[in-house]
Design a protein around this motif. Structure first.
Motif: not given
Length: 326
Positions: A103, A145, A149
């Motif tokens: 990540v 994000w 993710c």
């Protein structure tokens, strides 16, 4: 032992490879731990103070520093594992640390591309950045994000259970996938996670460099173009040093660990080289704060001695006032 006579599947050579990889990881992660922690904590402190005073991609830099800090905070557990050859913290913690690593890497790639694009647009459209654009930057950060993710979930999910409960990270065996599915996953990761952001960074670097050749009568415009060029060039440099080597060896490492059609000699070479490229991919958590310092006036000014002393004095006064009130 030469690579030509290397047999990866023998227990002896598997132990040699494991010990070699553990030494590389333990030394490298120990070296970058303290600089990465200090650099990214300082970066968050500086950018939080200046977020309302500047429009130069600070929101993306804050998110980049958060991504780097998340990786740094997971390094002590990694160092413990590689030094002791044992993981006593449970499967869930292993999967979280394993997941956070990727990540961080792909979030860093995404935000470096966003920083380059924002700085390039500010050169060609300097008057179009307002409050709505700042909110738009926050939206792009949230989208980034979520995308990263979700996109990194296959890394832990493709690792199957192993009878050795003290084993973690790269020692976890890969699930057996069909050739078509494996090639599709690797191709998608390379295209979306690396090649597309790299194309953005390279394009922004070329456009910003071309803008420097344009004659302008405003000295401030020239200075801003030089600053923007330093920023996008730094982003391109981080890409070149940290992420290009890893994404060259990544498909080969996937084949090696999924028992794909790869010769023993090439498999041995990949298993020796790939850990080095993975360490280089982690180096960005130290290089990013250096990039902030040399390309961002706010960062350099905030860390100058007068500014630092003034901030500390204000902090101490605030603490004393709070104690008196209590």
């Amino acid at each position: 032992m030469s690579v030509d006579t290397f047999t990866c599947n023998s227990p002896e050579n598997q132990t040699i490879i494991r010990d070699y990889q553990h030494q590389i990881y333990a030394v490298f992660y120990t070296v970058i731990l303290v600089p990465g922690l200090i650099g990214n904590v300082l970066a968050l402190w500086v950018f939080y103070a200046y977020i309302k005073e500047t429009k130069k991609a600070v929101i993306f830099m804050i998110n980049l520093a958060v991504a780097d800090l998340l990786q740094v905070l997971s390094l002590p557990l990694r160092v413990y594992y590689y030094l002791n050859n044992s993981w006593p913290f449970g499967k869930f913690a292993c999967m979280v640390c394993f997941y956070v690593k990727y990540v961080n890497m792909y979030a860093s790639i995404y935000f470096l591309a966003c920083i380059s694009l924002r700085r390039c647009r500010l050169i060609f459209q300097p008057l179009r950045y307002d409050g709505s654009k700042r909110r738009q930057d926050r939206s792009w950060c949230l989208v980034g994000w979520l995308f990263v993710c979700f996109g990194c979930l296959p890394f832990p999910l493709l690792r199957r259970d192993y009878e050795n409960v003290y084993c973690c990270f790269s020692e976890l065996p890969m699930m057996q996938l069909s050739k078509e599915l494996g090639v599709s996953l690797v191709t998608l990761a390379e295209l979306m996670g690396f090649l597309l952001p790299l194309a953005v960074v390279v394009t922004c670097t070329c456009l910003t460099a071309a803008s420097l050749r344009e004659k302008t009568s405003v000295l401030q415009d020239t200075g801003e173009k030089h600053k923007a060029f330093k920023m996008v060039l730094s982003c391109a440099g981080v890409f070149l040093v940290c992420f290009v080597p890893y994404h060259i060896t990544f498909p080969l490492d996937f084949l090696a660990k999924s028992n794909g059609s790869i010769s023993h000699a090439l498999k041995g070479a990949v298993l020796h080289v790939h850990p080095v490229t993975l360490c280089l991919a982690s180096l960005n958590c130290c290089l990013d704060p250096v990039m902030y310092y040399f390309t961002t006036d706010e960062f350099k000014r905030r860390l100058s001695r007068p500014e630092l002393q003034e901030s500390l004095q204000l902090h101490l006064r605030g603490s004393c006032s709070t104690n008196r009130d209590v």
